[in-house]
Design an enzyme around this catalytic site. Structure first.
Site, short mmCIF file in Angstrom:
data_model
loop_
_atom_site.label_atom_id
_atom_site.label_comp_id
_atom_site.label_asym_id
_atom_site.label_seq_id
_atom_site.Cartn_x
_atom_site.Cartn_y
_atom_site.Cartn_z
N ARG A 52 45.86 38.82 39.77
CA ARG A 52 44.58 39.27 40.32
C ARG A 52 44.78 39.98 41.66
O ARG A 52 44.14 40.99 41.94
CB ARG A 52 43.62 38.07 40.46
CG ARG A 52 42.19 38.48 40.76
CD ARG A 52 41.22 37.31 40.67
NE ARG A 52 41.45 36.31 41.69
CZ ARG A 52 40.79 35.15 41.77
NH1 ARG A 52 39.86 34.85 40.86
NH2 ARG A 52 41.04 34.29 42.72
N LYS A 151 39.05 41.22 44.91
CA LYS A 151 38.88 40.21 45.95
C LYS A 151 39.24 40.88 47.28
O LYS A 151 40.33 40.71 47.81
CB LYS A 151 39.78 39.00 45.66
CG LYS A 151 39.12 37.69 46.02
CD LYS A 151 39.84 36.53 45.37
CE LYS A 151 39.76 35.28 46.20
NZ LYS A 151 38.42 34.83 46.55
N GLU A 184 26.86 34.88 40.73
CA GLU A 184 27.75 33.78 41.11
C GLU A 184 27.34 33.27 42.47
O GLU A 184 26.39 33.78 43.06
CB GLU A 184 29.21 34.26 41.14
CG GLU A 184 29.45 35.38 42.15
CD GLU A 184 30.87 35.88 42.15
OE1 GLU A 184 31.79 35.12 41.82
OE2 GLU A 184 31.06 37.06 42.52
#
Ligand code: PXG
Length: 285
Positions: A52, A151, A184
């Site tokens: 990721r 991220k 989220e």
């Protein structure tokens, strides 16, 4: 001994672990990060976190200056130097030092920072009794802007939502996407349970593809449960039987009230309890 922090191939004590004010990570939030957790000396899902991280970097044209293998070794060395078998690891890759303009081409080399520290847990009471959350007025980043799957070091939206949550007396806040659908929370993914079936927003709702989320989906399927990655509205949340959040730091944490509405009977439900136990088993392996 003071915490030992990795910066670009060397370890520095906390007092001496410093980066330039010209680093574009600071000037523009230009960079990416990961939060990992070590259990009994083993980092949970290291490969998924590294994948990721490198994908996030790739998506923003950021070349991580070290290979995933070197990164993995540096993570373990940082844990070892700090005598941590159970700890939280923050991996940061910044664009590096440039000038005051935006141009990343003037930042010759990305910087890598690794911080390993003790995990600061939510109070144990919240895991037993469940937590309360509120919906934030701050909309989750639109995927056509900076995709929430990256991220990135730009967490201002989530921070604003967190502030709203804290001001309402809650430890987490629910964020919706621009369509008003459930996305989220500020640092956690959300799951609902209705009539024995699990549901969680699809990654295309504009969320972080959480690694704990993936693990819990796997555990639920192994236990024979039906899991839907689907579009969810606040109505679905309000009428759910159970609700819980997942994240590296939080693990699996029950939610018993959303926007002042009790979820189900307002107590931690049986499927949530079952999945919390299954997750404990998984990380202990
Ligand atoms: N959504 C967002 C927006 C996140 O930042 C998660 C979900 C959970 O993903 P993982 O892969 O951890 O299951 C995150 C996690 C913290 C912290 O201290 C966590 C995150 C970012 C900043 C702080 O818990 N990311």
């Amino acid at each position: 001994m003071s915490l030992q922090i990795y910066i670009d191939g060397q370890w520095y004590s906390k007092e001496n672990a410093k980066i330039s004010v010209f680093d574009h990570g600071l000037l523009y939030g230009d960079g990416v990060f990961e939060g990992l957790r070590s259990y009994g000396g083993k980092v949970f899902r290291m490969k998924e976190h590294l994948d990721r991280l490198y994908d996030s970097a790739r998506s923003i044209f950021l070349t991580v200056p070290i290979s995933p293998e070197v990164m993995e070794a540096a993570v373990y060395e940082t844990l070892r130097l700090n005598n941590l078998t159970d700890g939280y690891v923050r991996l940061i890759v910044t664009r590096g030092v440039g000038d005051l303009g935006l141009n990343p081409n003037l930042c010759p080399k990305a910087s890598v920072i690794i911080i390993a520290d003790k995990i600061s847990l939510y109070p144990a009471k919240l895991y037993d009794e469940g937590m309360e959350i509120v919906t934030s007025s701050t909309v989750r980043n639109h995927p056509a802007a900076v995709n929430p799957r990256i991220k990135s070091l730009n967490y201002l939206g989530s921070i604003l939502a967190k502030i709203e949550g804290l001001k309402a007396g809650c430890n987490e806040a629910l964020m919706l996407n621009l369509n008003g659908e459930v996305a989220e929370c500020t640092a956690d993914n959300i799951f609902l349970i209705k009539n024995g079936r699990l549901a969680t927003p699809h990654v295309n709702a504009g969320i972080l593809d959480g690694i704990t989320r993936r693990a819990v989906i796997g555990l639920a399927k192994e236990a024979g449960m039906d899991v839907a990655e689907t579009t969810l509205t606040r109505h679905d949340v309000y009428v759910a039987d159970e609700c819980f959040l997942t994240g590296t730091a939080a693990e699996v944490i029950p939610v018993i009230k959303v926007d002042s509405r009790p979820i189900g009977d307002g107590r931690v439900g049986p499927i949530t309890k079952q999945l919390i136990a299954a997750f404990k088993g998984l990380v202990a392996k």
